[in-house]
Enzyme design. Structure first.
Site, short mmCIF file in Angstrom:
data_model
loop_
_atom_site.label_atom_id
_atom_site.label_comp_id
_atom_site.label_asym_id
_atom_site.label_seq_id
_atom_site.Cartn_x
_atom_site.Cartn_y
_atom_site.Cartn_z
CD GLU A 33 -16.72 0.67 -5.11
OE1 GLU A 33 -15.47 1.05 -5.31
OE2 GLU A 33 -17.67 1.28 -5.12
NE ARG B 43 0.49 1.94 -9.08
CZ ARG B 43 -0.77 2.35 -8.99
NH1 ARG B 43 -1.07 3.58 -8.64
NH2 ARG B 43 -1.71 1.46 -9.14
P1 AMP Z 1 -6.87 0.30 -0.91
O1 AMP Z 1 -6.69 -1.41 -0.98
O2 AMP Z 1 -8.28 0.59 -1.20
O3 AMP Z 1 -6.34 0.99 0.17
O4 AMP Z 1 -6.23 0.61 -2.23
C1 AMP Z 1 -4.77 0.90 -2.69
C2 AMP Z 1 -4.23 0.10 -3.72
O5 AMP Z 1 -5.13 0.53 -4.97
C3 AMP Z 1 -2.73 0.79 -4.06
O6 AMP Z 1 -2.12 -0.42 -4.32
C4 AMP Z 1 -3.21 2.02 -5.06
O7 AMP Z 1 -1.98 1.64 -5.91
C5 AMP Z 1 -4.57 1.72 -5.73
N1 AMP Z 1 -5.20 2.94 -5.74
C6 AMP Z 1 -6.39 3.17 -5.09
N2 AMP Z 1 -6.87 4.33 -5.51
C7 AMP Z 1 -6.18 4.95 -6.14
C8 AMP Z 1 -6.25 5.99 -6.65
N3 AMP Z 1 -7.26 6.99 -6.37
N4 AMP Z 1 -5.32 6.41 -7.55
C9 AMP Z 1 -4.44 5.45 -7.64
N5 AMP Z 1 -3.89 4.45 -7.17
C10 AMP Z 1 -5.11 4.14 -6.38
#
Ligand code: AMP
Length: 175
Positions: free
Chosen positions: A95, A58
Site C-alpha cells: 500500500e 506463518r
Molecule cells: P497480501 O500480500 O495483501 O495478500 O497480504 C498477505 C500477507 O499479509 C500474509 O502473509 C498475511 O499473514 C498478512 N496479512 C495481511 N492482512 C492481514 C490481516 N488482516 N490479518 C493477519 N495477517 C494479515
C-alpha cells in the site's frame, strides 16, 4: 469442527482500521491444527506435488506441516536479506512502498510441482510475488492454500487469474 472459531480477531492491529486475524489460537489447538493442515492439503493430495513453498513467517509453520503430510521437501520464501546462499528475488507493491521476497537459486529442480502455503490472503501481492519467484526458479505452481481469505480485497481471484488454483478454509468480511 469450527475452525473459524479458533481464529482470534484483534481490532486496529498493527494500525487503525486493520482487523488482524490471529492464527496462533488455531496453532495451539491440537485438533484444530491437525484439521487445518489436512484441509490445506486435501484438494492437492493426488497431484504429485514435489515440494511445498511457505511464505515467511506463518507460512513456515503451516507449510512445514503440509510438507510433512505430503512427504515432500520444503522451500522457505523469505524477506530480502535473510537467505545465506545465492538468491532470486522479486519486488512487489505494498500500500505504501515496496517489499521483496527471495528464494535460493537451487531451491528446486526445474519442472518440480509446487504447492504454495500461507496463513492469509488479502491483496494477493505477496503470494503473486512468491508464484513469480517459483516460476523464475523453474517450478510449476500447481496450487496455493491459505487458512483465511479476505474475499472483498480480491487476492484469491488475482491468484486464480494467474493460473493457480486456490484453496482457502474460511473467509472474513472486510479488510
Ligand atoms: P497480501 O500480500 O495483501 O495478500 O497480504 C498477505 C500477507 O499479509 C500474509 O502473509 C498475511 O499473514 C498478512 N496479512 C495481511 N492482512 C492481514 C490481516 N488482516 N490479518 C493477519 N495477517 C494479515
Amino acid at each position: 469442527m469450527d475452525l473459524k472459531a479458533l481464529i482470534r480477531t484483534i481490532p486496529d492491529y498493527p494500525e487503525p482500521g486493520i482487523q488482524f486475524r490471529d492464527i496462533t489460537t488455531l496453532l495451539q489447538d491440537p485438533s484444530g491444527l491437525r484439521r487445518a493442515v489436512d484441509e490445506l492439503v486435501q484438494p492437492f493430495a493426488g497431484l504429485s506435488i514435489n515440494k511445498v513453498a511457505g511464505i515467511e513467517a506463518r507460512g513456515f509453520i503451516l507449510g512445514g506441516a503440509v510438507a510433512h503430510q505430503l512427504s515432500v521437501g520444503f522451500i522457505p520464501i523469505r524477506k530480502k536479506g535473510k537467505l545465506p546462499y545465492q538468491t532470486i528475488s522479486v519486488e512487489y507493491e505494498l500500500e505504501y512502498g515496496t517489499d521483496e521476497v527471495e528464494v535460493h537459486v537451487d531451491c528446486l529442480t526445474p519442472g518440480d510441482r509446487i504447492l504454495l502455503v500461507d496463513d492469509l490472503i488479502a491483496t494477493g501481492g505477496t503470494a503473486l510475488a512468491a508464484i513469480q519467484l517459483v516460476r523464475e526458479a523453474g517450478g510449476d505452481v500447481v496450487g496455493a492454500s491459505f487458512v483465511i481469505d479476505l474475499p472483498e480485497i480480491g487476492g484469491a481471484a488475482r491468484i486464480e487469474a494467474a493460473g493457480v488454483p486456490v484453496r482457502t478454509l474460511m473467509a472474513f468480511e472486510g479488510h
